[in-house]
Design a protein around this motif. Structure first.
Motif, PDB file in Angstrom:
ATOM      1  N   LEU A 129      -6.103   5.920   9.548  1.00 32.03           N
ATOM      2  CA  LEU A 129      -6.409   4.641  10.174  1.00 32.03           C
ATOM      3  C   LEU A 129      -6.100   4.686  11.670  1.00 32.03           C
ATOM      4  O   LEU A 129      -6.867   4.165  12.486  1.00 32.03           O
ATOM      5  N   GLY A 130      -4.988   5.328  12.041  1.00 35.26           N
ATOM      6  CA  GLY A 130      -4.670   5.472  13.461  1.00 35.26           C
ATOM      7  C   GLY A 130      -5.740   6.247  14.206  1.00 35.26           C
ATOM      8  O   GLY A 130      -6.186   5.840  15.294  1.00 35.26           O
ATOM      9  N   GLU A 131      -6.182   7.350  13.630  1.00 37.87           N
ATOM     10  CA  GLU A 131      -7.225   8.159  14.266  1.00 37.87           C
ATOM     11  C   GLU A 131      -8.558   7.417  14.315  1.00 37.87           C
ATOM     12  O   GLU A 131      -9.293   7.506  15.293  1.00 37.87           O
ATOM     13  N   LEU A 132      -8.869   6.685  13.260  1.00 36.14           N
ATOM     14  CA  LEU A 132     -10.106   5.904  13.237  1.00 36.14           C
ATOM     15  C   LEU A 132     -10.119   4.902  14.383  1.00 36.14           C
ATOM     16  O   LEU A 132     -11.121   4.769  15.108  1.00 36.14           O
ATOM     17  N   TYR A 133      -9.021   4.195  14.585  1.00 36.02           N
ATOM     18  CA  TYR A 133      -8.948   3.194  15.651  1.00 36.02           C
ATOM     19  C   TYR A 133      -8.834   3.851  17.022  1.00 36.02           C
ATOM     20  O   TYR A 133      -9.354   3.315  18.012  1.00 36.02           O
ATOM     21  N   ARG A 134      -8.184   4.991  17.109  1.00 38.62           N
ATOM     22  CA  ARG A 134      -8.134   5.721  18.395  1.00 38.62           C
ATOM     23  C   ARG A 134      -9.530   6.096  18.852  1.00 38.62           C
ATOM     24  O   ARG A 134      -9.817   6.126  20.057  1.00 38.62           O
ATOM     25  N   ASN A 135     -10.408   6.325  17.900  1.00 36.62           N
ATOM     26  CA  ASN A 135     -11.788   6.716  18.203  1.00 36.62           C
ATOM     27  C   ASN A 135     -12.769   5.551  18.102  1.00 36.62           C
ATOM     28  O   ASN A 135     -13.962   5.760  17.852  1.00 36.62           O
ATOM     29  N   GLY A 136     -12.259   4.337  18.280  1.00 31.48           N
ATOM     30  CA  GLY A 136     -13.148   3.173  18.358  1.00 31.48           C
ATOM     31  C   GLY A 136     -13.833   2.820  17.055  1.00 31.48           C
ATOM     32  O   GLY A 136     -14.920   2.221  17.065  1.00 31.48           O
ATOM     33  N   GLY A 137     -13.236   3.186  15.916  1.00 30.06           N
ATOM     34  CA  GLY A 137     -13.821   2.874  14.619  1.00 30.06           C
ATOM     35  C   GLY A 137     -14.809   3.905  14.120  1.00 30.06           C
ATOM     36  O   GLY A 137     -15.415   3.729  13.057  1.00 30.06           O
ATOM     37  N   VAL A 138     -14.959   4.992  14.867  1.00 23.35           N
ATOM     38  CA  VAL A 138     -15.908   6.060  14.494  1.00 23.35           C
ATOM     39  C   VAL A 138     -15.148   7.183  13.798  1.00 23.35           C
ATOM     40  O   VAL A 138     -14.075   7.612  14.248  1.00 23.35           O
ATOM     41  N   TRP A 139     -15.723   7.663  12.703  1.00 24.60           N
ATOM     42  CA  TRP A 139     -15.149   8.796  11.964  1.00 24.60           C
ATOM     43  C   TRP A 139     -16.236   9.832  11.748  1.00 24.60           C
ATOM     44  O   TRP A 139     -17.215   9.571  11.068  1.00 24.60           O
ATOM     45  N   GLN A 140     -16.063  10.979  12.379  1.00 26.47           N
ATOM     46  CA  GLN A 140     -17.020  12.090  12.250  1.00 26.47           C
ATOM     47  C   GLN A 140     -18.460  11.614  12.469  1.00 26.47           C
ATOM     48  O   GLN A 140     -19.366  11.908  11.689  1.00 26.47           O
ATOM     49  N   GLY A 141     -18.634  10.857  13.539  1.00 24.27           N
ATOM     50  CA  GLY A 141     -19.961  10.408  13.949  1.00 24.27           C
ATOM     51  C   GLY A 141     -20.468   9.148  13.277  1.00 24.27           C
ATOM     52  O   GLY A 141     -21.548   8.671  13.598  1.00 24.27           O
ATOM     53  N   LEU A 169       0.836  -1.199   0.000  1.00 22.42           N
ATOM     54  CA  LEU A 169       0.000   0.000   0.000  1.00 22.42           C
ATOM     55  C   LEU A 169       0.873   1.252   0.000  1.00 22.42           C
ATOM     56  O   LEU A 169       1.850   1.340   0.733  1.00 22.42           O
ATOM     57  N   ASN A 170       0.496   2.237  -0.816  1.00 20.09           N
ATOM     58  CA  ASN A 170       1.206   3.511  -0.904  1.00 20.09           C
ATOM     59  C   ASN A 170       0.226   4.660  -0.645  1.00 20.09           C
ATOM     60  O   ASN A 170      -0.743   4.827  -1.398  1.00 20.09           O
ATOM     61  N   LEU A 171       0.484   5.432   0.421  1.00 20.27           N
ATOM     62  CA  LEU A 171      -0.360   6.572   0.784  1.00 20.27           C
ATOM     63  C   LEU A 171       0.528   7.715   1.251  1.00 20.27           C
ATOM     64  O   LEU A 171       1.710   7.531   1.545  1.00 20.27           O
ATOM     65  N   THR A 172      -0.063   8.899   1.375  1.00 24.04           N
ATOM     66  CA  THR A 172       0.633  10.025   2.007  1.00 24.04           C
ATOM     67  C   THR A 172       0.595   9.866   3.521  1.00 24.04           C
ATOM     68  O   THR A 172      -0.226   9.121   4.073  1.00 24.04           O
ATOM     69  N   ALA A 173       1.462  10.592   4.204  1.00 24.52           N
ATOM     70  CA  ALA A 173       1.463  10.573   5.671  1.00 24.52           C
ATOM     71  C   ALA A 173       0.102  10.995   6.216  1.00 24.52           C
ATOM     72  O   ALA A 173      -0.416  10.403   7.170  1.00 24.52           O
ATOM     73  N   HIS A 174      -0.509  12.020   5.619  1.00 28.71           N
ATOM     74  CA  HIS A 174      -1.825  12.481   6.075  1.00 28.71           C
ATOM     75  C   HIS A 174      -2.859  11.366   5.982  1.00 28.71           C
ATOM     76  O   HIS A 174      -3.721  11.231   6.853  1.00 28.71           O
ATOM     77  N   ASP A 175      -2.782  10.561   4.913  1.00 26.11           N
ATOM     78  CA  ASP A 175      -3.786   9.513   4.733  1.00 26.11           C
ATOM     79  C   ASP A 175      -3.472   8.266   5.549  1.00 26.11           C
ATOM     80  O   ASP A 175      -4.398   7.580   6.017  1.00 26.11           O
ATOM     81  N   PHE A 176      -2.197   7.960   5.787  1.00 26.55           N
ATOM     82  CA  PHE A 176      -1.867   6.871   6.723  1.00 26.55           C
ATOM     83  C   PHE A 176      -2.429   7.181   8.112  1.00 26.55           C
ATOM     84  O   PHE A 176      -2.908   6.296   8.818  1.00 26.55           O
ATOM     85  N   ALA A 177      -2.360   8.438   8.514  1.00 26.98           N
ATOM     86  CA  ALA A 177      -2.796   8.818   9.862  1.00 26.98           C
ATOM     87  C   ALA A 177      -4.270   8.550  10.099  1.00 26.98           C
ATOM     88  O   ALA A 177      -4.703   8.377  11.245  1.00 26.98           O
ATOM     89  N   PHE A 198       5.760   3.570  10.538  1.00 26.28           N
ATOM     90  CA  PHE A 198       4.953   3.461  11.758  1.00 26.28           C
ATOM     91  C   PHE A 198       3.687   4.313  11.661  1.00 26.28           C
ATOM     92  O   PHE A 198       3.734   5.449  11.189  1.00 26.28           O
ATOM     93  N   VAL A 199       2.570   3.743  12.106  1.00 28.70           N
ATOM     94  CA  VAL A 199       1.396   4.528  12.495  1.00 28.70           C
ATOM     95  C   VAL A 199       1.147   4.139  13.948  1.00 28.70           C
ATOM     96  O   VAL A 199       0.634   3.056  14.251  1.00 28.70           O
TER      97      VAL A 199
END
Length: 385
Positions: free
Chosen positions: A268-280, A258-266, A339-340
């Motif tokens: 998945l980390g934020e999604l999992y930090r928030n329990g799988g929720v993204w913007q509600g 997989l090839n992504l930018t740093a902004h887009d790799f982040a 790393f993420v």
């Protein structure tokens, strides 16, 4: 395919000490890929108060300079988010905010998310089912009759050697399969052999993720890249195109392509930090996220998983690494120091993209520097809070 794209993974000289930062930034120009479009509704990270990086971090009983560590590991990008806002962002070498970097095994955590979504949508009935109910395998081979859960937890019992310093190891043979040498990636995993009873030993094995990619493809009837484009790239608001490397049969290199930018790799980390929720919106089921970042059996706890011949002081979930400690940290980790990393206590997600040229030139931490990177990222998380 252009002449330029006739390059192979072998041509990169991986794990030989050769510099890689000129390659990892443009894999889509060198090898066959399948593109994932940016989201039609892009999400741009807000910017918080800029936090300077700590000048030093503690590792192995000594204070080490941050600047030297970033240079020595051929860092290309360092992105730090706190509460979903950018607090630090820097690029080096061939990195940049719009550069899609090769993920290596960070890809594994994305594949795990896709399996969880496929289960939630009913494409996969249960992860207690044998993976061979979905993926064609040779009878009696390593994955025949093994549960999807055991494969997710790198606990299939398959014989495997992920030693980047050994040209005869399985990981080198898997890489050869990406070029069609000895058959396709699907052929390679179909004939692997068993060594241990499933569910008893956690042995890091890129073949596990390749068969999970085949599972996603077979269960959904779609290429991994197409499914990810709809289920992750679009809803998470990815701002740049993404690319999956392909083998000669057109199968994604699920284990690391997989090839992504740093902004887009982040994301998945934020999604999992928030329990799988993204913007509600629940993108990945909450229970799947919890199970993914928990060592649910003794053989998965820190100190028990094996990489090559060595036990590592990290636990393992569903294709996520779990640093020892009581903070609930988790990280997607790829060779060459991708790393993420997420620290829920400080609400920090950090992406480090790298091309550490010494990686894999020995089996030692002194060249690979993964444990040291965890120490560095932990320092950033505590400093940024």
């Amino acid at each position: 395919m252009t002449d330029q794209k006739r390059m192979t993974m072998a041509d990169l000289g991986l794990f030989t000490g050769a510099p890689q930062h000129e390659h990892f930034c443009r894999m889509k120009d060198l090898l066959a890929t399948r593109e994932m479009a940016p989201s039609a509704h892009p999400h741009f990270w807000p910017r918080g108060e800029t936090t300077p990086l700590p000048e030093t971090y503690e590792y192995d009983g000594t204070a080490r300079p941050t600047e030297k560590f970033l240079a020595d590991t051929d860092t290309s990008a360092l992105l730090v988010l706190v509460d979903g806002a950018i607090r630090h962002e820097s690029y080096f070498l061939t990195g940049g905010p719009d550069v899609q970097w090769l993920s290596m095994s960070v890809a594994k955590s994305f594949v795990s998310a896709l399996v969880g979504i496929a289960v939630d949508e009913g494409h996969i009935t249960s992860i207690a089912e044998p993976i061979s109910s979905y993926v064609p395998l040779q009878p009696g081979s390593a994955y025949d009759g093994v549960s999807i859960r055991d494969v997710l937890q790198m606990s299939s019992g398959a014989r495997w050697n992920e030693d980047y310093n050994d040209p005869a190891s399985d990981i080198f043979q898997l890489t050869a399969a990406t070029m069609g040498i000895g058959g396709t990636l699907d052929d390679f995993v179909a004939r692997m052999v068993r060594e241990n009873e499933p569910g008893t030993v956690c042995r890091y094995n890129s073949g596990e993720t390749q068969v999970l990619g085949a599972l996603v493809g077979r269960a959904t009837g779609r290429p991994v890249a197409d499914y990810m484009s709809e289920k992750l790239c679009e809803p998470l608001g990815m701002t740049s195109a993404g690319y999956w490397l392909l083998d000669p049969a057109g199968r994604e290199l699920a284990f690391g392509g997989l090839n992504l930018t740093a902004h887009d790799f982040a994301r998945l980390g934020e999604l999992y930090r928030n329990g799988g929720v993204w913007q509600g919106r629940q993108i990945v089921p909450a229970q799947w996220v919890r199970d993914s970042i928990t060592a649910t059996a003794p053989h998965l706890r820190p100190g028990r998983p094996l990489i090559g011949r060595n036990h590592v002081n990290l636990g393992y979930g569903y294709q996520w690494w779990l640093p020892a400690g009581d903070r609930g940290e988790f990280s997607a980790i790829g060779v060459y120091n991708q790393f993420v990393y997420v620290d829920p206590v400080s609400r920090t997600t950090t992406v480090k993209l790298s091309a550490n040229r010494r990686y894999g030139t020995s089996p030692d931490e002194a060249t690979n520097r993964e444990v040291e990177t965890i120490a560095f990222l932990r320092t950033i998380a505590r400093h940024s809070h």
